[in-house]
Design an enzyme around this catalytic site. Structure first.
Site, PDB file in Angstrom:
ATOM      1  N   HIS A  37       0.842  -1.204   0.000  1.00 57.82           N
ATOM      2  CA  HIS A  37       0.000   0.000   0.000  1.00 57.82           C
ATOM      3  C   HIS A  37       0.870   1.244   0.000  1.00 57.82           C
ATOM      4  O   HIS A  37       1.978   1.242   0.526  1.00 57.82           O
ATOM      5  CB  HIS A  37      -0.892   0.032   1.244  1.00 57.82           C
ATOM      6  CG  HIS A  37      -1.981  -0.980   1.215  1.00 57.82           C
ATOM      7  ND1 HIS A  37      -3.083  -0.849   0.410  1.00 57.82           N
ATOM      8  CD2 HIS A  37      -2.150  -2.132   1.884  1.00 57.82           C
ATOM      9  CE1 HIS A  37      -3.882  -1.878   0.592  1.00 57.82           C
ATOM     10  NE2 HIS A  37      -3.333  -2.683   1.487  1.00 57.82           N
ATOM     11  N   ALA A  54      13.049 -21.310   5.833  1.00 59.18           N
ATOM     12  CA  ALA A  54      11.689 -21.297   6.367  1.00 59.18           C
ATOM     13  C   ALA A  54      11.258 -19.894   6.788  1.00 59.18           C
ATOM     14  O   ALA A  54      12.032 -19.139   7.366  1.00 59.18           O
ATOM     15  CB  ALA A  54      11.596 -22.243   7.566  1.00 59.18           C
ATOM     16  N   ALA A  82      16.511 -18.493   7.343  1.00 62.95           N
ATOM     17  CA  ALA A  82      15.164 -18.582   7.908  1.00 62.95           C
ATOM     18  C   ALA A  82      14.755 -17.291   8.602  1.00 62.95           C
ATOM     19  O   ALA A  82      15.573 -16.630   9.236  1.00 62.95           O
ATOM     20  CB  ALA A  82      15.103 -19.742   8.900  1.00 62.95           C
ATOM     21  N   ARG A 118      20.634  -8.915   5.487  1.00 65.22           N
ATOM     22  CA  ARG A 118      21.941  -8.340   5.172  1.00 65.22           C
ATOM     23  C   ARG A 118      22.900  -9.480   4.798  1.00 65.22           C
ATOM     24  O   ARG A 118      22.759 -10.602   5.253  1.00 65.22           O
ATOM     25  CB  ARG A 118      22.503  -7.589   6.377  1.00 65.22           C
ATOM     26  CG  ARG A 118      21.634  -6.427   6.812  1.00 65.22           C
ATOM     27  CD  ARG A 118      22.435  -5.441   7.642  1.00 65.22           C
ATOM     28  NE  ARG A 118      21.621  -4.415   8.255  1.00 65.22           N
ATOM     29  CZ  ARG A 118      20.985  -3.441   7.634  1.00 65.22           C
ATOM     30  NH1 ARG A 118      21.039  -3.364   6.340  1.00 65.22           N
ATOM     31  NH2 ARG A 118      20.286  -2.543   8.286  1.00 65.22           N
TER      32      ARG A 118
END
Length: 195
Positions: free
Chosen positions: A114, A142, A160, A180
């Site tokens: 948005h 994951a 993950a 990062r």
């Protein structure tokens, strides 16, 4: 007894594959482009299937949500892509995933968000879409989140729970919120397994 157990397990595996391939054929009948030997898990939800392409030998586990929100959007997967259980793709413009990419369970990938103008209420904000490109041989761990406008280079690994807000170079290993670079893949398998 072990031989009987192994035989039953093999039979169940073959039945799961056959059911998954039948679900993929139904998806093709609904308008998706489905290449050979695609396996689609149970309870997968696909909106606007004509916008979806699944490459050869893609495997999509159970409960994946292909949420395509525009009639002209593109959601395409290359060959040999694995998509883990419960992942979601929220597509307004384009999300593209390259060959041999692994997407672990619970990932969320979107190409839009948005607006945030202070002149409009949040529910009045226009959607802003920017394509997401995930290269070949990428591994998303994951519960990774990939946000609009991101390109993840070939061979990259995303740890993950990371939130990817900007481009990831080829062969980089990234993690964190926001993600990062930790290091680059060096190809030395002995150093990776601690030998």
């Amino acid at each position: 007894m072990k031989a009987l157990h192994r035989h039953l397990e093999q039979g169940l595996t073959l039945m799961r594959i056959a059911n998954g391939r039948a679900r993929a054929r139904v998806l093709a009948f609904r308008g998706a482009t489905v290449r050979e030997k695609v396996t689609l898990g149970a309870m997968c939800r696909v909106e606007r299937p004509w916008c979806v392409t699944l490459g050869a030998r893609c495997v999509a586990e159970d409960s994946i949500y292909f949420k395509v929100v525009a009639d002209d959007a593109i959601l395409d997967f290359g060959a040999y892509v694995f998509i883990g259980r419960g992942s979601e793709f929220d597509v307004q413009e384009r999300v593209s995933v390259g060959d041999h990419t692994l997407i672990a369970p619970g990932c969320f990938i979107t190409d839009h968000c948005h607006g945030i103008s202070d002149e409009l209420r949040m529910d009045q904000q226009p959607g802003i879409a920017k394509p997401v490109i995930i290269g070949n041989d990428v591994w998303l761990g994951a519960k990774v989140t990939v946000l609009a406008g991101v390109t993840i280079g070939d061979g990259a690994i995303v740890g993950a729970d990371a939130v990817v807000t900007r481009d990831v170079p080829a062969m980089a290993i990234v993690t964190g919120i926001p993600a990062r670079i930790l290091r680059y893949r060096d190809g030395d398998i002995q150093s990776q397994i601690g030998a």
